[in-house]
Design an enzyme around this catalytic site. Structure first.
Site, mmCIF file in Angstrom:
data_model
loop_
_atom_site.group_PDB
_atom_site.id
_atom_site.type_symbol
_atom_site.label_atom_id
_atom_site.label_comp_id
_atom_site.label_asym_id
_atom_site.label_seq_id
_atom_site.Cartn_x
_atom_site.Cartn_y
_atom_site.Cartn_z
ATOM 1 N N ASP A 88 -5.773 -0.320 -1.525
ATOM 2 C CA ASP A 88 -6.528 -1.570 -1.487
ATOM 3 C C ASP A 88 -6.090 -2.550 -0.402
ATOM 4 O O ASP A 88 -6.882 -2.947 0.436
ATOM 5 C CB ASP A 88 -6.573 -2.232 -2.877
ATOM 6 C CG ASP A 88 -5.238 -2.271 -3.593
ATOM 7 O OD1 ASP A 88 -4.209 -1.937 -2.967
ATOM 8 O OD2 ASP A 88 -5.214 -2.655 -4.783
ATOM 9 N N ASP A 113 5.827 4.046 -8.204
ATOM 10 C CA ASP A 113 4.814 5.069 -7.974
ATOM 11 C C ASP A 113 5.280 5.967 -6.837
ATOM 12 O O ASP A 113 5.822 5.483 -5.838
ATOM 13 C CB ASP A 113 3.476 4.432 -7.592
ATOM 14 C CG ASP A 113 2.909 3.603 -8.739
ATOM 15 O OD1 ASP A 113 2.979 4.055 -9.891
ATOM 16 O OD2 ASP A 113 2.418 2.489 -8.478
ATOM 17 N N ASP A 153 7.093 -1.177 -11.780
ATOM 18 C CA ASP A 153 7.193 0.272 -12.003
ATOM 19 C C ASP A 153 7.231 0.955 -10.647
ATOM 20 O O ASP A 153 7.035 0.307 -9.614
ATOM 21 C CB ASP A 153 6.006 0.779 -12.844
ATOM 22 C CG ASP A 153 4.689 0.211 -12.354
ATOM 23 O OD1 ASP A 153 4.527 0.037 -11.116
ATOM 24 O OD2 ASP A 153 3.816 -0.068 -13.190
HETATM 25 P P1 ATP Z 1 1.916 -3.931 -9.777
HETATM 26 O O1 ATP Z 1 3.041 -4.765 -9.312
HETATM 27 O O2 ATP Z 1 0.926 -4.680 -10.566
HETATM 28 O O3 ATP Z 1 2.298 -2.618 -10.393
HETATM 29 P P2 ATP Z 1 0.847 -2.242 -7.727
HETATM 30 O O4 ATP Z 1 0.511 -2.561 -6.296
HETATM 31 O O5 ATP Z 1 1.930 -1.261 -7.950
HETATM 32 O O6 ATP Z 1 1.122 -3.611 -8.420
HETATM 33 P P3 ATP Z 1 -0.788 -0.502 -9.296
HETATM 34 O O7 ATP Z 1 -1.989 -0.849 -10.077
HETATM 35 O O8 ATP Z 1 0.441 -0.066 -9.982
HETATM 36 O O9 ATP Z 1 -0.490 -1.774 -8.393
HETATM 37 O O10 ATP Z 1 -1.255 0.582 -8.240
HETATM 38 C C1 ATP Z 1 -0.336 1.263 -7.383
HETATM 39 C C2 ATP Z 1 -0.923 1.401 -5.979
HETATM 40 O O11 ATP Z 1 -2.135 2.173 -6.037
HETATM 41 C C3 ATP Z 1 -1.326 0.096 -5.321
HETATM 42 O O12 ATP Z 1 -0.236 -0.508 -4.673
HETATM 43 C C4 ATP Z 1 -2.388 0.537 -4.351
HETATM 44 O O13 ATP Z 1 -1.832 1.112 -3.195
HETATM 45 C C5 ATP Z 1 -3.093 1.648 -5.126
HETATM 46 N N1 ATP Z 1 -4.244 1.155 -5.899
HETATM 47 C C6 ATP Z 1 -4.245 0.770 -7.194
HETATM 48 N N2 ATP Z 1 -5.448 0.380 -7.602
HETATM 49 C C7 ATP Z 1 -6.262 0.524 -6.544
HETATM 50 C C8 ATP Z 1 -7.651 0.296 -6.325
HETATM 51 N N3 ATP Z 1 -8.432 -0.169 -7.294
HETATM 52 N N4 ATP Z 1 -8.153 0.588 -5.105
HETATM 53 C C9 ATP Z 1 -7.360 1.069 -4.115
HETATM 54 N N5 ATP Z 1 -6.055 1.280 -4.265
HETATM 55 C C10 ATP Z 1 -5.499 1.028 -5.440
HETATM 56 MG MG MG Z 2 2.591 -0.444 -9.815
#
Ligand code: ATP
Ligand code: MG
Length: 435
Positions: free
Chosen positions: A140, A59, A57
């Site tokens: 994170d 963001d 997705d």
């Molecule tokens: P995915 O491929 O699973 O979507 P993602 O990195 O995009 O991985 P998301 O859960 O969609 O993960 O979160 C988007 C972004 O928000 C992350 O890349 C990170 O920068 C931030 N983020 C999400 N959860 C946390 C957390 N618990 N603590 C700090 N930052 C976070």
């Molecule tokens: Mg994501």
């Protein structure tokens, strides 16, 4: 705090092509930019695009407040309890738009009004807006903190994430223990990304995991459910499981399963769960559907089986034992990871089906194949047979029963109804009975 300088990688030095970015995501960031705000892609999508993977997705991030975002996009909805953000919908796609925020360690007292930490240092609310540098540092992992500017295709890096991305290193931003205490789910995210990306956990990022694993007990069970599904339905469940066990995180999520596995491994290695996870991974890679019901049925099977064996030793039938064992195990498990009823109900049926599949006489087999949960129950039986736990002949019987015509089905039923092999108790495990 890490000392990082801002690095900008121009579009010509990386391989992100604009075509890989969803139209909806482009419209959101362009809409923000046209209104005079920052509008950038951030997080997992930038990381995945850089690695040549397809993002799950997109963001976006901005300096506009959630209310301002709502003013710009008619389809925007404000959501979130822990922090507020906007979901902007374009057709079937939803783009998450967050306002730059700061981490607690970055915020001085007078701005910390909205920042609430629990006694253990857990971040309860973090609705403190910040600038882009602060926003990067509250994320994170370094590889999750890259920003992509669609206007010139540059990647903006405040935390040396590009270096880690190139080296294949997953590194938490800031002091690892502090960051895990703020949000223990980051420990699970570390494992998930390491497995998914095939990245190495940087030494300091990995160091506190075993010791801090018990902090997962403070995380609401509903959030852990979401996280467990992401862990095991991300296409890399087999590696994820190994890593979770290695860092003692698995036992925090599934303590009964962990106990069951420890007990069992003294006798012979268990293969049902790793097999189930490998199956899940191949189904996902083949774009076949997967359900949390089957996943959790496999994860919790060992304690259910052990408990059912105890009940059978006390004289209950195999079916009644399985049903009662399901109650006992689920009651305990739900304190850790909340499994919604729409999944726990079919899980019980999959387990009960293990007894029902043994009773094939009369009309039973004919009505069982029509059962809503037959397919899942049968798949589960195959797993048990492959793991050396269920009778392979029983599994083969059901495979054949589904393939042959009605007449042959009747012949098969009359053979088992003949009485020779009706109900067959599952093979008893040495440890299951003290005698
Ligand atoms: P995915 O491929 O699973 O979507 P993602 O990195 O995009 O991985 P998301 O859960 O969609 O993960 O979160 C988007 C972004 O928000 C992350 O890349 C990170 O920068 C931030 N983020 C999400 N959860 C946390 C957390 N618990 N603590 C700090 N930052 C976070
Ligand atoms: Mg994501």
């Amino acid at each position: 705090m890490n000392k990082h300088s801002l690095k900008i990688t121009p579009g010509c030095e990386h391989q992100i092509s604009q075509d890989a970015i969803s139209q909806a995501a482009l419209q959101v960031v362009e809409g923000l930019q046209q209104a005079g705000f920052d509008g950038l892609l951030v997080g997992g999508c930038v990381r995945d695009l850089m690695l040549g993977r397809e993002p799950k997705d997109f963001d976006a991030v901005t300096n506009a407040t959630p209310e301002e975002i709502k003013g710009l996009f008619r389809s925007a909805r404000l959501i979130g309890r822990r922090f507020r953000l906007a979901h902007v919908r374009f057709g079937r796609e939803v783009i998450e738009v967050a306002t730059y925020r700061a981490a607690p360690s970055e915020v001085d007292e007078d701005r910390g009004g909205h920042m609430v930490l629990s006694e253990e240092g857990r971040l309860l609310h973090d609705n403190v807006y910040g600038n882009q540098t602060e926003d990067a540092r509250r994320r994170d992992f370094t590889v999750n903190a890259l920003y992509f500017d669609t206007r010139d295709a540059s990647v903006i890096d405040h935390v040396n994430g590009m270096d880690d991305l190139r080296k294949g290193v997953l590194r938490i931003i800031g002091d690892p223990a502090t960051r895990y205490r703020e949000d223990p789910v980051r420990m699970l995210r570390a494992i998930r990304f390491a497995a998914k990306l095939g990245f190495r956990l940087e030494k300091k990022t990995a160091a506190p995991l075993r010791e801090l694993a018990p902090l997962l007990q403070d995380v609401p069970p509903a959030r852990l459910f979401e996280e467990v599904v992401k862990l095991f339905h991300g296409g890399y469940a087999a590696e994820t499981y190994e890593l979770l066990r290695q860092y003692h995180l698995f036992e925090q999520l599934f303590p009964l399963t962990d106990q069951g596995l420890a007990l069992e491994e003294e006798h012979f290695p268990l293969t049902l769960l790793p097999r189930a996870l490998a199956n899940t991974d191949s189904r996902i890679s083949e774009h076949k559907p997967v359900t949390p019901a089957f996943l959790f049925a496999a994860v919790l099977w060992e304690p259910v089986r052990i408990e059912a064996q105890h009940l059978m030793d006390e004289g209950s039938s195999w079916l009644a034992s399985l049903q009662d064992a399901a109650e006992v195990v689920l009651r305990d498990q739900l304190r850790h990871v909340a499994i919604p009823k729409r999944f726990s109900f079919p899980m019980r049926e999959i387990w009960a089906m293990q007894a029902r599949l043994e009773r094939r006489g009369g009309k039973r087999a004919f009505s069982l194949v029509e059962h809503k949960r037959f397919r899942a129950g049968y798949d589960f039986l195959l797993l048990r047979a492959d793991s050396g736990e269920a009778d392979p002949e029983l599994a083969q019987w059901w495979t054949r029963f589904q393939e042959v015509d009605h007449e042959e089905k009747q012949r098969m039923v009359s053979q088992v109804s003949g009485g020779q092999r009706k109900r067959r108790r599952p093979r008893k495990r040495k440890h299951a009975s003290p005698h």
